[in-house]
Design a protein around this motif. Structure first.
Motif, PDB file in Angstrom:
ATOM      1  N   UNK A  58       0.864  -1.175   0.000  1.00 24.61           N
ATOM      2  CA  UNK A  58       0.000   0.000   0.000  1.00 24.61           C
ATOM      3  C   UNK A  58       0.899   1.224   0.000  1.00 24.61           C
ATOM      4  N   UNK A  59       0.711   2.110  -0.970  1.00 25.93           N
ATOM      5  CA  UNK A  59       1.443   3.365  -1.003  1.00 25.93           C
ATOM      6  C   UNK A  59       0.586   4.389  -0.270  1.00 25.93           C
ATOM      7  N   UNK A  60       0.980   4.725   0.937  1.00 23.24           N
ATOM      8  CA  UNK A  60       0.197   5.594   1.799  1.00 23.24           C
ATOM      9  C   UNK A  60       0.256   7.060   1.451  1.00 23.24           C
ATOM     10  N   UNK A  61       1.118   7.435   0.511  1.00 20.40           N
ATOM     11  CA  UNK A  61       1.193   8.842   0.100  1.00 20.40           C
ATOM     12  C   UNK A  61       1.639   8.894  -1.348  1.00 20.40           C
ATOM     13  N   UNK A  62       0.694   8.690  -2.214  1.00 13.09           N
ATOM     14  CA  UNK A  62       1.016   8.742  -3.636  1.00 13.09           C
ATOM     15  C   UNK A  62       0.327   9.947  -4.255  1.00 13.09           C
ATOM     16  N   UNK A  63       0.698  10.233  -5.456  1.00  9.98           N
ATOM     17  CA  UNK A  63       0.029  11.275  -6.226  1.00  9.98           C
ATOM     18  C   UNK A  63      -0.509  10.668  -7.515  1.00  9.98           C
ATOM     19  N   UNK A  64      -1.001   9.428  -7.396  1.00  9.96           N
ATOM     20  CA  UNK A  64      -1.506   8.725  -8.564  1.00  9.96           C
ATOM     21  C   UNK A  64      -2.719   9.409  -9.168  1.00  9.96           C
ATOM     22  N   UNK A  65      -3.452  10.169  -8.358  1.00 12.84           N
ATOM     23  CA  UNK A  65      -4.598  10.868  -8.920  1.00 12.84           C
ATOM     24  C   UNK A  65      -4.153  11.838 -10.013  1.00 12.84           C
ATOM     25  N   UNK A  66      -2.932  12.338  -9.940  1.00 16.44           N
ATOM     26  CA  UNK A  66      -2.391  13.218 -10.985  1.00 16.44           C
ATOM     27  C   UNK A  66      -1.672  12.416 -12.062  1.00 16.44           C
ATOM     28  N   UNK A  67      -0.857  11.453 -11.665  1.00 15.02           N
ATOM     29  CA  UNK A  67      -0.026  10.754 -12.650  1.00 15.02           C
ATOM     30  C   UNK A  67      -0.808   9.791 -13.528  1.00 15.02           C
ATOM     31  N   UNK A  68      -1.983   9.347 -13.077  1.00 19.04           N
ATOM     32  CA  UNK A  68      -2.771   8.441 -13.911  1.00 19.04           C
ATOM     33  C   UNK A  68      -3.252   9.102 -15.191  1.00 19.04           C
ATOM     34  N   UNK A  69      -3.253  10.429 -15.236  1.00 22.53           N
ATOM     35  CA  UNK A  69      -3.623  11.112 -16.479  1.00 22.53           C
ATOM     36  C   UNK A  69      -2.593  10.839 -17.574  1.00 22.53           C
TER      37      UNK A  69
END
Length: 124
Positions: A58-69
């Protein structure tokens, strides 16, 4: 016959106990047995001798909400063993999307490449 047998690895099971040598048996998308499975056969055998076998991270602090674009299949996280992300924890979020904004963010992106996990199965 099993679908996948991960053989001879050091299992780190997430309980805090020390790693132990074991085989991991998989049928479909489920782990069905963990232990010394001498004589087990499978359609695909993965030799994990000298390697660690772990559950997903589990990555507890990711910024995937931005990088998934720009990377919709999240290859970089998957290659690191991440199976769950925590997002929106910095107090910001993506604005509501419109057809025009979606076109603008995807117009220059190459088509996604899907990479399967090393076992070829997804284990929850």
């Amino acid at each position: 016959m099993l679908d996948v047998l991960i053989s001879g690895g050091w299992v780190i099971d997430g309980t805090g106990n020390p790693p132990y040598r074991a085989d991991v048996a998989i049928e479909g998308d489920r782990i069905v047995d963990i232990g010394r499975l001498a004589g087990a056969s499978a359609q695909r055998v993965i030799d994990a001798e000298g390697l660690h076998v772990t559950p997903g991270f589990i990555d507890g602090h990711s910024h995937s909400d931005w990088t998934l674009l720009s990377n919709p299949t999240a290859e970089s996280a998957i290659r690191l063993g991440v199976t769950s992300d925590t997002v929106r924890n910095c107090g910001h979020d993506l604005p509501p999307g419109t057809a025009a904004s979606r076109e603008a963010t995807t117009a220059h992106r190459p088509p996604p490449t899907v990479h399967a996990a090393s076992t070829g199965v997804s284990v929850p």
